[in-house]
Enzyme design. Structure first.
Site, PDB file in Angstrom:
ATOM      1  N   GLY A 210     -14.064  37.313  29.917  1.00 31.70           N
ATOM      2  CA  GLY A 210     -14.217  36.215  30.873  1.00 31.70           C
ATOM      3  C   GLY A 210     -15.283  35.230  30.429  1.00 31.70           C
ATOM      4  N   GLN A 211     -15.587  34.285  31.339  1.00 36.62           N
ATOM      5  CA  GLN A 211     -16.531  33.208  31.004  1.00 36.62           C
ATOM      6  C   GLN A 211     -17.913  33.773  30.632  1.00 36.62           C
ATOM      7  OE1 GLN A 211     -17.947  30.866  34.290  1.00 36.62           O
ATOM      8  NE2 GLN A 211     -18.600  29.160  33.016  1.00 36.62           N
TER       9      GLN A 211
ATOM     10  N   ASP B  90      -9.388  49.398  32.717  1.00 35.79           N
ATOM     11  CA  ASP B  90      -9.022  48.800  33.998  1.00 35.79           C
ATOM     12  C   ASP B  90      -9.989  49.361  35.041  1.00 35.79           C
ATOM     13  OD1 ASP B  90      -7.918  48.074  36.392  1.00 35.79           O
ATOM     14  OD2 ASP B  90      -5.877  48.739  35.898  1.00 35.79           O
TER      15      ASP B  90
ATOM     16  N   TYR C 102     -14.053  36.510  48.523  1.00 37.33           N
ATOM     17  CA  TYR C 102     -14.940  36.666  47.354  1.00 37.33           C
ATOM     18  C   TYR C 102     -16.388  36.857  47.820  1.00 37.33           C
ATOM     19  CZ  TYR C 102     -17.383  34.979  43.070  1.00 37.33           C
ATOM     20  OH  TYR C 102     -18.200  34.827  41.977  1.00 37.33           O
TER      21      TYR C 102
ATOM     22  N   ILE D 255     -21.800  28.347  36.783  1.00 35.25           N
ATOM     23  CA  ILE D 255     -22.330  28.466  35.420  1.00 35.25           C
ATOM     24  C   ILE D 255     -21.560  27.500  34.521  1.00 35.25           C
ATOM     25  CG2 ILE D 255     -22.701  29.989  33.441  1.00 35.25           C
ATOM     26  CD1 ILE D 255     -22.874  32.327  35.381  1.00 35.25           C
TER      27      ILE D 255
END
Ligand code: AKB
Length: 319
Positions: free
Chosen positions: A14-15, A56, A145, A175
């Site tokens: 991911g980022q 996972d 979230y 970010i």
């Protein structure tokens, strides 16, 4: 190089994960940092750069196996769905973000692993103070979230108090980064605007021009995470989770700053109601004094410096 740790990073493609894995490998050595993810993304080279495990986080057995077999002592648990995407499928978000976190805690418990959990400004909601939002205040978010992040923060405290796990966390704002793209977040526009400025000369922004939110640049996000994990525990009055920020800006301010470098750059606004409602429920700016006092949070990149660096790095990358 600091040796002796065995670190597992979940969500490594991911980022944040993409850059955190490389950053940790520089500090602790390549073989000491195990990157992991549900699948190998075609556009990512993380799996080729050092140890990698398919993992996972919704499967407790898989996490326990990696921790035991690889003798993991520290986990940076990044696997998660972001805010806007979570609103499209709340059950999926809960499964990955909430049950994934619980699975990590349970698998880490027998080994006593230290854990880094990235919380978010999303823990705040319409009832929280909007400006200079304090460290300790109302956290009643309106997104699934945010609800998972608040619950995650409380679980961090619970596992620390009940089982003695060393869990540390910070509330990341948006970010801004130039390696892997974010996806499904409310603050993603602040990354996309740079790519669009350089590739297309125009950006269509999903938030209103005056929507003020906090941001940090990726080098500070990485340094902060490691600094917090290395901090003297006796200095930490708070653990879960610290407000952190570097600058608070609107889409219009970011557009104007980019335009200083690319005068022909234009912007339009096509508001995404889901993202706008989320952004409107988040603080305009955070008070991060607890992080500054307790573990020396001290971001190096301000707004102008970040913009110049982003444009320099992306110009080289995209040419
Ligand atoms: C998002 O926009 O969902 C994230 C966050 C602020 O947690 N970048």
């Amino acid at each position: 190089m600091k040796m002796g740790k065995k670190i597992l990073v979940t969500g490594s493609m991911g980022q944040i994960g993409t850059e955190l894995v490389r950053y940790l490998r520089k500090i602790y050595g390549s073989e000491s940092v195990i990157a992991s993810g549900r699948r190998i993304k075609e556009d990512s080279s993380i799996a080729e750069e050092g140890p990698f495990e398919l993992l996972d986080v919704t499967d407790p057995g898989q996490i326990a196996a990696v921790i035991n077999n690889k003798r993991v002592d520290t986990i940076y648990h990044l696997a998660s769905i972001l805010s806007a995407k979570g609103e499209k499928d709340p059950q999926m978000l809960w499964e990955i973000n909430m049950n994934g976190l619980l699975n990590v805690f349970e698998a880490a418990r027998p080994q006593g692993c230290s854990i880094f959990f990235p919380s978010s400004v999303a823990v705040f909601g319409p009832g929280s103070p909007k400006d200079k939002t304090p460290q300790d205040t109302i956290t009643r978010p309106i997104t699934v979230y945010g609800i998972a992040k608040v619950t995650g923060e409380m679980l961090c405290d619970y596992y620390h108090l009940k089982y003695g796990l060393d869990i540390r966390s910070m509330r990341y704002p948006g970010i801004i980064s130039n390696a892997a793209l974010p996806g499904g977040g409310t603050t993603d526009y602040a990354v996309e605007i740079f790519y669009d400025a350089l590739r297309e000369g125009k950006h269509n922004c999903p938030l209103q021009e005056n929507t003020q939110l906090d941001f940090i640049y990726m080098p500070d996000a990485l340094e902060g995470a490691v600094k917090l994990m290395e901090a003297d525990p006796s200095k930490l009055k708070h653990r879960n989770a610290f407000n952190v920020t570097a600058f608070s800006i609107t889409p219009k301010q970011l557009y104007l700053e980019v335009q200083k470098h690319i005068p022909e750059f234009t912007i339009t606004y096509e508001v995404d109601p889901v993202k706008q409602a989320i952004a409107d429920s988040w603080p305009n700016s955070l008070d991060d004094s607890a992080a500054r006092t307790e573990w020396d949070w001290n971001p190096q990149y301000g707004f102008e410096m970040m913009t110049t660096d982003m444009l320099n790095v992306l110009t080289a990358k995209l040419s």
